[in-house]
Design a protein around this motif. Structure first.
Motif, PDB file in Angstrom:
ATOM      1  N   GLU A 212       0.688  -1.355  -0.083  1.00 16.11           N
ATOM      2  CA  GLU A 212      -0.058  -0.094   0.054  1.00 16.11           C
ATOM      3  C   GLU A 212       0.827   1.321  -0.072  1.00 16.11           C
ATOM      4  O   GLU A 212       0.745   2.273  -0.740  1.00 16.11           O
ATOM      5  CB  GLU A 212      -0.934   0.107   1.190  1.00 16.11           C
ATOM      6  CG  GLU A 212      -2.014  -1.143   1.271  1.00 16.11           C
ATOM      7  CD  GLU A 212      -3.114  -0.649   2.213  1.00 16.11           C
ATOM      8  OE1 GLU A 212      -2.659  -0.412   3.335  1.00 16.11           O
ATOM      9  OE2 GLU A 212      -4.310  -0.754   1.838  1.00 16.11           O
ATOM     10  N   PHE A 216       1.482   4.018  -3.186  1.00 10.98           N
ATOM     11  CA  PHE A 216       1.010   5.123  -2.755  1.00 10.98           C
ATOM     12  C   PHE A 216       2.228   6.222  -3.195  1.00 10.98           C
ATOM     13  O   PHE A 216       1.749   7.204  -3.923  1.00 10.98           O
ATOM     14  CB  PHE A 216       0.618   5.218  -1.539  1.00 10.98           C
ATOM     15  CG  PHE A 216       0.675   6.684  -0.773  1.00 10.98           C
ATOM     16  CD1 PHE A 216      -0.521   7.581  -1.007  1.00 10.98           C
ATOM     17  CD2 PHE A 216       1.614   7.246   0.033  1.00 10.98           C
ATOM     18  CE1 PHE A 216      -0.552   8.699  -0.427  1.00 10.98           C
ATOM     19  CE2 PHE A 216       1.510   8.325   0.444  1.00 10.98           C
ATOM     20  CZ  PHE A 216       0.595   9.298   0.219  1.00 10.98           C
ATOM     21  N   VAL A 220       1.564   8.919  -6.397  1.00 11.79           N
ATOM     22  CA  VAL A 220       1.221  10.163  -5.741  1.00 11.79           C
ATOM     23  C   VAL A 220       2.634  11.235  -6.165  1.00 11.79           C
ATOM     24  O   VAL A 220       2.535  12.298  -6.278  1.00 11.79           O
ATOM     25  CB  VAL A 220       0.981  10.324  -4.191  1.00 11.79           C
ATOM     26  CG1 VAL A 220       1.044  11.694  -3.801  1.00 11.79           C
ATOM     27  CG2 VAL A 220      -0.180   9.502  -3.826  1.00 11.79           C
ATOM     28  N   PHE A 249       0.232   3.961   6.797  1.00 14.61           N
ATOM     29  CA  PHE A 249      -0.981   3.163   6.396  1.00 14.61           C
ATOM     30  C   PHE A 249      -1.319   2.257   7.358  1.00 14.61           C
ATOM     31  O   PHE A 249      -2.619   1.815   7.442  1.00 14.61           O
ATOM     32  CB  PHE A 249      -0.415   2.453   5.087  1.00 14.61           C
ATOM     33  CG  PHE A 249      -0.648   3.250   3.654  1.00 14.61           C
ATOM     34  CD1 PHE A 249      -1.711   2.960   3.291  1.00 14.61           C
ATOM     35  CD2 PHE A 249      -0.009   4.210   3.439  1.00 14.61           C
ATOM     36  CE1 PHE A 249      -2.032   3.806   1.917  1.00 14.61           C
ATOM     37  CE2 PHE A 249      -0.226   4.855   2.562  1.00 14.61           C
ATOM     38  CZ  PHE A 249      -1.258   4.517   1.346  1.00 14.61           C
ATOM     39  N   ALA A 312      -2.382  11.057   3.431  1.00 12.53           N
ATOM     40  CA  ALA A 312      -2.583   9.500   2.897  1.00 12.53           C
ATOM     41  C   ALA A 312      -3.937   9.411   2.255  1.00 12.53           C
ATOM     42  O   ALA A 312      -4.260   8.952   1.271  1.00 12.53           O
ATOM     43  CB  ALA A 312      -2.022   8.580   3.793  1.00 12.53           C
ATOM     44  N   ASP A 316      -4.349   9.264  -1.652  1.00  9.08           N
ATOM     45  CA  ASP A 316      -4.431   7.823  -2.300  1.00  9.08           C
ATOM     46  C   ASP A 316      -5.922   7.824  -2.941  1.00  9.08           C
ATOM     47  O   ASP A 316      -6.096   7.275  -4.037  1.00  9.08           O
ATOM     48  CB  ASP A 316      -4.421   6.842  -1.328  1.00  9.08           C
ATOM     49  CG  ASP A 316      -3.714   5.637  -1.614  1.00  9.08           C
ATOM     50  OD1 ASP A 316      -3.052   5.657  -2.693  1.00  9.08           O
ATOM     51  OD2 ASP A 316      -4.015   4.679  -1.070  1.00  9.08           O
ATOM     52  N   ARG A 320      -4.512   7.885  -6.522  1.00  8.55           N
ATOM     53  CA  ARG A 320      -4.263   6.698  -7.091  1.00  8.55           C
ATOM     54  C   ARG A 320      -5.901   5.870  -7.209  1.00  8.55           C
ATOM     55  O   ARG A 320      -5.924   5.184  -8.184  1.00  8.55           O
ATOM     56  CB  ARG A 320      -3.674   5.823  -6.105  1.00  8.55           C
ATOM     57  CG  ARG A 320      -3.310   4.551  -6.551  1.00  8.55           C
ATOM     58  CD  ARG A 320      -2.248   3.672  -5.603  1.00  8.55           C
ATOM     59  NE  ARG A 320      -2.821   3.371  -4.357  1.00  8.55           N
ATOM     60  CZ  ARG A 320      -3.666   2.210  -4.269  1.00  8.55           C
ATOM     61  NH1 ARG A 320      -3.978   1.275  -5.435  1.00  8.55           N
ATOM     62  NH2 ARG A 320      -4.379   1.984  -3.115  1.00  8.55           N
TER      63      ARG A 320
END
Length: 473
Positions: A212, A216, A220, A249, A312, A316, A320
């Motif tokens: 993850e 990310f 990003v 995360f 985040a 994200d 993403r």
């Protein structure tokens, strides 16, 4: 400016100062038995059908020899995992029974029940996991897979879980090594994916924090560079530091995961086995993320990672999630689109002169406002018939995102088959009910290859620092 400089320079509490890509290779992955195990699994998978069986009689002898090789390798590796001894013993028995029963549809219920990683959440503790299973967002086939993992359990997360954010089933992990099913986009290890004769009470769920975090950081960085988004120093630091991103995360996932069954929920919980319009799943996943964002705002003065969780969640989601995967009922993508449009329409996100900018000071209140809208939808649901709740949920999404011009749902209740079965309502939702905006179409063309490149990524394989990312101060 002072706060940004302090955020850049201040240490963030961590269970280890060593980045995962710089760590010494753990013993299990360097063991010859692990190499043999991976090779045997790799040669067995092509002989298996989708359900995990070995259907061709002519392949049974070779498959039996490969399973014997797997059993031998597991036996050699077993002393390295004393905390999993009961599981590895049950695994050997399940493998032996599978061969003795003729290599039909595998049944690994006994070893699954014996595997209890949630009992040993110790940072850096490793597990050897071997099951016939599909990998979500990865392989749809229940083939035998083998994966070496290690637990990610920093002290500050242990303190959060022991306090107000209890989540006894949550097991954050990182990859050490894996077979083909995880050389994909899959970032979870869930017991329900295993081939078994009946469903037990599930006691754990594991999420790969390193995958993850790595994808990310890569996506990003590309998105921020492409849109010329100037990042605050603490956000730039998050993109530069894999270990820091992993821990961020883990905190996000801890809170997100426990939120699914908490709060003023609709009477029918949003469970994957229920077939509903995909925009309802989008709202549920986004709700859990926005609760994590809300709690991170509340913890900002006491938990150093809390502000990073806010970055985040937003990055994200809007970068993403929105452009990852197909456009067929992509509920995670829809949640990202919704958050982006909400921020834009509330004037904290701006696309001006071909440059993206964010009003960082105003961002939290606007994100929290969207969370309240979804929570109010849920609160009102208990007084509504199911169809009325679905219609209200659609109204919430379509008040911010523009539906496809051919949408039946967008025409309202008079156009929908509301007197028929619920299935007909679900079927009326277009596969891409809310198409990408022109902004996202352009972003996809620019960084779509970067998104695709994250398949199979781990914290060890993404070694770029990201320190070149621009920051404002």
């Amino acid at each position: 400016m002072r706060r940004n400089l302090e955020a850049w320079c201040a240490p963030v509490a961590s269970s280890s100062a060593t980045a995962p890509e710089d760590a010494d290779e753990p013993g299990a992955v360097a063991h010859p038995a692990w190499t043999r195990l991976k090779d045997a699994v790799g040669r067995l998978q092509p002989l298996q059908a989708k359900d995990g069986s070995v259907p061709e009689e002519a392949d049974h002898a070779a498959a039996g020899e490969l399973v014997a090789e797997v059993r031998s390798a597991v036996t050699e590796l077993r002393p390295l995992f004393p905390h999993d001894d009961a599981y590895l013993a049950a695994l050997d028995a399940d493998l032996a029974r599978w061969v003795d029963d003729g290599l039909g549809v595998p049944d690994f219920l006994d070893s699954l029940v014996a595997f209890q990683p949630q009992r040993d959440r110790v940072d850096g503790l490793q597990h050897l996991v071997v099951f016939p299973m599909y990998t979500q967002n990865g392989s749809p086939d229940r083939h035998l897979e083998a994966v070496l993992v290690e637990v990610v359990w920093p002290d500050f997360v242990a303190d959060l879980e022991a306090g107000s954010y209890s989540n006894a089933m949550f097991v954050p992990i990182r990859f050490v090594d894996f077979t083909a099913g995880y050389d994909t986009n899959s970032a979870v290890l869930f017991p329900e994916t295993v081939a078994m004769r009946s469903l037990p009470t599930f006691t754990w769920g594991a999420i790969f924090a390193d995958r993850e975090a790595a994808r990310f950081r890569r996506v990003v960085r590309a998105a921020a560079g492409t849109t010329r988004l100037a990042l605050p120093p603490d956000a730039a630091r998050l993109l530069a530091d894999q270990r820091l991103a992993e821990e961020t995360f883990v905190m996000w996932d801890l809170i997100h995961d426990r939120t699914h069954m908490r709060g003023d929920l609709p009477f029918d919980p949003f469970m994957i086995k229920q077939r509903m319009p995909y925009f309802l799943y989008a709202l549920e996943e986004l709700r859990c993320d926005l609760v994590a964002f809300r709690e991170a705002v509340a913890l900002e003065d006491t938990v150093p990672h809390a502000r990073l969780v806010q970055y985040a969640v937003v990055f994200d989601r809007i970068f993403r999630f929105a452009i990852t995967g197909s456009r067929v009922k992509n509920y995670d993508g829809l949640g990202g689109q919704l958050l982006f449009a909400w921020l834009h329409q509330h004037h904290v996100l701006h696309w001006t002169d071909n440059r993206l900018s964010i009003d960082w000071a105003a961002l939290p209140d606007v994100v929290l406002a969207l969370g309240r809208e979804i929570e109010d939808l849920y609160w009102r649901s208990i007084d509504r018939p199911k169809i009325a709740h679905w219609l209200a949920a659609y109204a919430l999404v379509s008040s911010t995102l523009t539906p496809h011009p051919a949408s039946t749902w967008a025409k309202g209740p008079d156009a929908l088959p509301i007197d028929g079965p619920l299935k007909s309502l679900t079927d009326a939702v277009l596969p891409d009910e809310f198409p990408l905006s022109m902004f996202y179409e352009a972003l996809t063309r620019r960084i779509g290859d970067v998104v695709a490149s994250t398949a199979g990524i781990t914290g060890r394989t993404d070694t770029t620092s990201g320190s070149e990312q621009a920051a404002d101060g």
